[in-house]
Design an enzyme around this catalytic site. Structure first.
Site, PDB file in Angstrom:
ATOM      1  N   SER A  37      10.815  15.842 -42.274  1.00  0.00           N
ATOM      2  CA  SER A  37      11.965  15.005 -42.615  1.00  0.00           C
ATOM      3  C   SER A  37      12.640  14.365 -41.412  1.00  0.00           C
ATOM      4  O   SER A  37      13.563  13.561 -41.577  1.00  0.00           O
ATOM      5  CB  SER A  37      12.996  15.832 -43.400  1.00  0.00           C
ATOM      6  OG  SER A  37      12.460  16.223 -44.650  1.00  0.00           O
ATOM      7  N   GLU A  42       5.469  35.660  24.369  1.00  0.00           N
ATOM      8  CA  GLU A  42       4.417  34.656  24.516  1.00  0.00           C
ATOM      9  C   GLU A  42       4.386  33.986  25.891  1.00  0.00           C
ATOM     10  O   GLU A  42       3.319  33.579  26.350  1.00  0.00           O
ATOM     11  CB  GLU A  42       4.588  33.584  23.429  1.00  0.00           C
ATOM     12  CG  GLU A  42       4.421  34.090  22.008  1.00  0.00           C
ATOM     13  CD  GLU A  42       3.000  34.566  21.736  1.00  0.00           C
ATOM     14  OE1 GLU A  42       2.049  33.894  22.196  1.00  0.00           O
ATOM     15  OE2 GLU A  42       2.844  35.624  21.088  1.00  0.00           O
TER      16      GLU A  42
END
Length: 861
Positions: free
Chosen positions: A492, A93
């Site tokens: 229950s 770059e």
């Protein structure tokens, strides 16, 4: 001579023109600078830049649960980035990065010449500093004005920041495809590695991406990525960063990239979604990019145990009800099989569900089958790992046990399998495409995706912290969180709260109720209501300890009648149950109320912690990207001894030695109002209910004298072998819901199983002669269907926790009673036992030698 004068004359003119042009150029540049200067941002802000990083969710012990955010970024300091990666980006770059002032005159000249010759704008003139300027402050539009601004910003950035600071910003900001920003995220996304683990070939692939992340992507375009990698390596060779040997080796390496999601180390997707929703509500969309870390209350050990317990139990339930057949068939018997590549392509389209993976049946022998599993792995299913698969007919009927593999599978079938040696845990759906390692063994088991749903949640009764939460078999299968969203009839599981109301109104563990059939005419309905026990066994007069432990339905109805519906609902509301949603009829006594597993677990916590109602929570703290605490949970705690602890505090004693007891009383009052959870029942009440639920697990009587009996949760006693646990089963009418809730030291757990469709029953499973004696067969109910997950979780959840003795409240006494009547007795044999009472509620009468029944008759209407 004359010609020399002419040359000098033109030379002077040329120099003047050059000077004039230069001056005009400088003036033009200065003019442009002063024109654009007011529009340029303050580059000093780069010193305090906050890189957009995703929100991460962790367990209490630091395991990564999930990551939320559109951009993936793992910020790195320049010192943490390998030298080879720095060289790769610099060579590719901006080779003169460390020598230019932010712009590269040579690069600009090259770009200008290219523009004159071709008429096209080139990007080759941008330095790394210019790219930082563009990435942080500008758009990517290709205009001269943007380019001029970029140049001026680059120069300003170079004056403000060091070269290393600029390079670090660049490498952390640059977009590199697949929503990865920066080299840290790219290393994770493409290779599942940290940057220091990458090879030179992998570094070169990443360094080649900035030019065109989509077009050069190694996953989407491996050939283009290979060509670009060669360019990067070539520039590294030219600049002297690598030698020819390194170039050749990296250039010949295969393109091995594959998609990797976040490094999830703990599967808790239902909890992660709860966190996401709460954080989004509290902080808004900014939470996705602010880099906050959310630490939950989840324990990794217990969460893994909960996930495994729930999945194993669901698979066990599902498989005992029969095999529903192949998912689909790729080819028929008379057709030619697909090629291996075609099969793999089909399998890759199939999602992962927990440890289940799609597989194609290649061939079937008498008692085994050869399969090709998603990911390209070949394997074998032997008879022992498929013999369970009798045909599913209905939820209550199964076909005959198979005798050969041909009765189960056919070539071309796509089925679900599990690898027996390497069970790969489920990750969030975005990671389903992750390439999995080949299993160590090629042995697989036939499986199937369960139809039923399930939930398991574990909380701390001390403060409500959620220790584990699983809202279903697989988040990929269903996002519906049954822990918090499934409001189901509790059966229950409601009974301990009814007994708590009875104890609050003067009844005791030794009080008798008549366990006999009820036949009551309902004028409004025009029918008789006949609630029955399950199983339909009636013991006559029965102590409340035994009635709750055996889950006697008719006793619960009688308690409701004794106290009245209004009184019972008022008491249930104390536990956080919404009073306006509770049925105002006697069916409430049998669990017709609909509640979520979270509500049930929270309420059971009141029995475990001595009578306080704690509020479940799952976020402990939230930190920003710098580790600063943005939020800290301060839960109200259940603490019977807090007053005594505060009063005995040495620091408080030191203060009160000068100021008197007033400060101490103030501190106690403050703790009561600000720090403690609300007390909803007395410690004595909570203790009595816990004792009855302990009997539900351990039973009672004397087996030697043939008076022994089991509670409905007896399987927990056999498996856990601990006396400091308590629990209660729950099954609804037609067994559409099965529950087990209970607790051990500092841990409350609720397990539920049922179908999301209210039309389906859990049914029953006939005995399978192909399986062993330990199989579950018969009708499904809480103890058989929901409790196994509770037990399996508790084996891990309580591992390492010493067995504890029950803490008896100060206002509890013990006296010896007669087991049959609940009255005082002088006997010390199997007919008696010591029982707990709130002081003042002990029986005052002694049992007579032959007392007979305390009930004369049973009402009929």
């Amino acid at each position: 001579m004359q010609s020399a004068k002419i040359v000098m004359k033109w030379l002077k003119r040329l120099l003047f023109l050059i000077f004039l042009g230069g001056s005009l150029g400088v003036a033009a540049i200065a003019g442009l600078y002063f024109y654009f200067a007011p529009q340029l941002p303050d580059v000093s802000s780069l010193r305090d830049v906050q890189l957009q990083t995703p929100m991460r969710v962790f367990s209490a012990d630091g395991e990564l649960i999930s990551q939320f955010g559109e951009k993936r970024r793992i910020p790195l300091d320049i010192e943490d980035i390998p030298e080879q990666m720095l060289h790769a980006f610099l060579a590719t770059e901006d080779a003169r990065f460390y020598s230019h002032p932010g712009i590269d005159p040579i690069g600009i000249t090259r770009a200008a010449i290219n523009l004159i010759i071709t008429g096209e704008k080139s990007q080759g003139a941008s330095t790394i500093t210019q790219q930082v300027a563009r990435n942080f402050f500008l758009t990517r539009e290709k205009t001269y004005i943007r380019k001029i601004k970029e140049i001026f910003l680059a120069i300003k950035i170079e004056q403000e920041l060091s070269k290393d600071e600029i390079l670090a910003l660049y490498l952390n900001k640059i977009p590199l495809g697949y929503r990865s920003f920066g080299v840290g995220a790219a290393a994770q996304v493409y290779y599942g590695k940290t940057v220091d683990q990458l090879t030179l070939a992998q570094i070169a692939v990443i360094a080649g991406l900035p030019k065109a992340p989509s077009a050069l992507n190694p996953i989407r375009s491996p050939e283009r990525a290979r060509d670009r990698r060669r360019v990067v390596l070539g520039r590294m060779l030219e600049t002297g960063y690598i030698d020819q040997t390194a170039f050749d080796e990296a250039n010949q390496a295969p393109i091995s990239a594959s998609y990797h999601g976040a490094e999830i180390t703990l599967a808790a997707p239902y909890l992660a979604e709860m966190v996401r929703q709460q954080i989004l509500e509290q902080f808004g969309e900014e939470a996705y990019t602010s880099g906050m870390d959310v630490y939950t209350t989840i324990s990794a050990k217990r969460q893994n145990a909960a996930t495994k317990a729930l999945r194993d139990n669901l698979k066990s339930y599902d498989q005992r009800h029969g095999f529903r057949g192949a998912i689909k068939q790729l080819w028929q018997a008379e057709q030619s099989p697909l090629s291996e590549s075609e099969i793999i392509e089909q399998l890759d389209e199939m999602p992962n569900y927990g440890s289940l993976r799609a597989a194609a049946v290649l061939s079937v022998e008498e008692q085994q089958a050869q399969v090709l599993v998603k990911g390209g792995h070949h394997g074998t299913i032997v008879w022992d790992n498929m013999k369970w698969a009798r045909r599913f007919i209905t939820d209550t009927r199964q076909g005959p046990a198979p005798k050969s593999a041909h009765e189960i599978l056919s070539s071309g079938d796509i089925i679900w399998v599990e690898n027996l040696s390497t069970v790969v845990d489920e990750q969030p759906s975005e990671n389903d495409a992750t390439e999995e390692p080949a299993p160590e063994e090629n042995q697989y088991a036939l499986s199937q995706l369960p139809d039923a749903g399930a939930a398991l949640v574990a909380i701390s009764p001390l403060d409500g912290a959620i220790e584990a939460l699983v809202g279903g078999f697989s988040f990929n299968q269903s996002k519906f969180n049954r822990v918090t969203q499934a409001s189901r009839q509790v059966g229950s599981n409601i009974k301990p709260f009814l007994y708590s109301a009875a104890f609050e109104h003067g009844m005791t563990l030794a009080s008798l109720e008549n366990d006999a059939p009820i036949n009551r005419w309902d004028k409004a309905m025009g029918v008789a209501w006949r609630p029955k026990n399950s199983p339909p066994v009636y013991d006559g007069p029965i102590r409340l300890r035994v009635a709750l432990a055996k889950s006697k339905n008719v006793v619960s109805v009688r308690l409701m009648r004794d106290l009245g519906i209004d009184t019972m609902i008022q008491h249930l509301a104390k536990f956080g149950f919404p009073a306006n949603e509770l049925p105002r009829n006697e069916s409430l006594s049998l669990g017709s109320a609909s509640l979520t597993p979270m509500q049930v677990a929270s309420a059971y916590g009141s029995f475990a912690n001595g009578g306080y109602l704690v509020s479940p929570y799952f976020i402990d703290r939230i930190e920003d990207g710098e580790g600063n605490i943005l939020f800290q949970q301060l839960p109200k705690v259940a603490c019977d001894s807090c007053f005594e602890t505060i009063a005995a505090s040495p620091e408080l004693d030191e203060l009160t030695s000068q100021t008197g007891d007033a400060l101490k009383q103030c501190a106690i009052s403050f703790a009561n109002e600000e720090d403690l959870a609300p007390r909803i029942i007395s410690a004595e009440n909570a203790f009595l209910v816990s004792q009855a639920m302990n009997s539900a697990i351990w039973g009672g009587g004397s087996w030697a004298h043939k008076t022994g009996w089991n509670g409905t949760g007896w399987r927990a006693a056999r498996e856990l072998k601990r006396h400091d646990i308590a629990g209660k089963t729950g099954t609804t009418n037609d067994a559409k819901d099965a529950w087990f809730s209970g607790f051990g030291p500092d841990l409350v757990v609720t397990s539920w199983i049922g179908f999301d469709s209210f039309d389906r029953e859990l049914g029953e499973a006939a005995y399978n002669p192909n399986l062993g004696k330990e199989q579950i067969a018969g009708k499904e109910f809480g103890a058989r269907t929901a409790q196994p997950a509770w037990i399996d979780f508790m084996k891990v959840g309580l591992d390492g926790v010493p067995e504890q003795t029950w803490s008896v409240p100060k206002n509890i006494s013990t006296v010896r009673i007669d087991r049959a009547t609940g009255l005082l007795t002088n006997a010390s044999d199997h007919t008696s036992r010591f029982e707990y009472f709130v002081k003042g509620s002990e029986p005052t009468e002694y049992v007579k030698p032959s007392s007979g029944s305390v009930f004369d008759s049973e009402e009929l209407f």
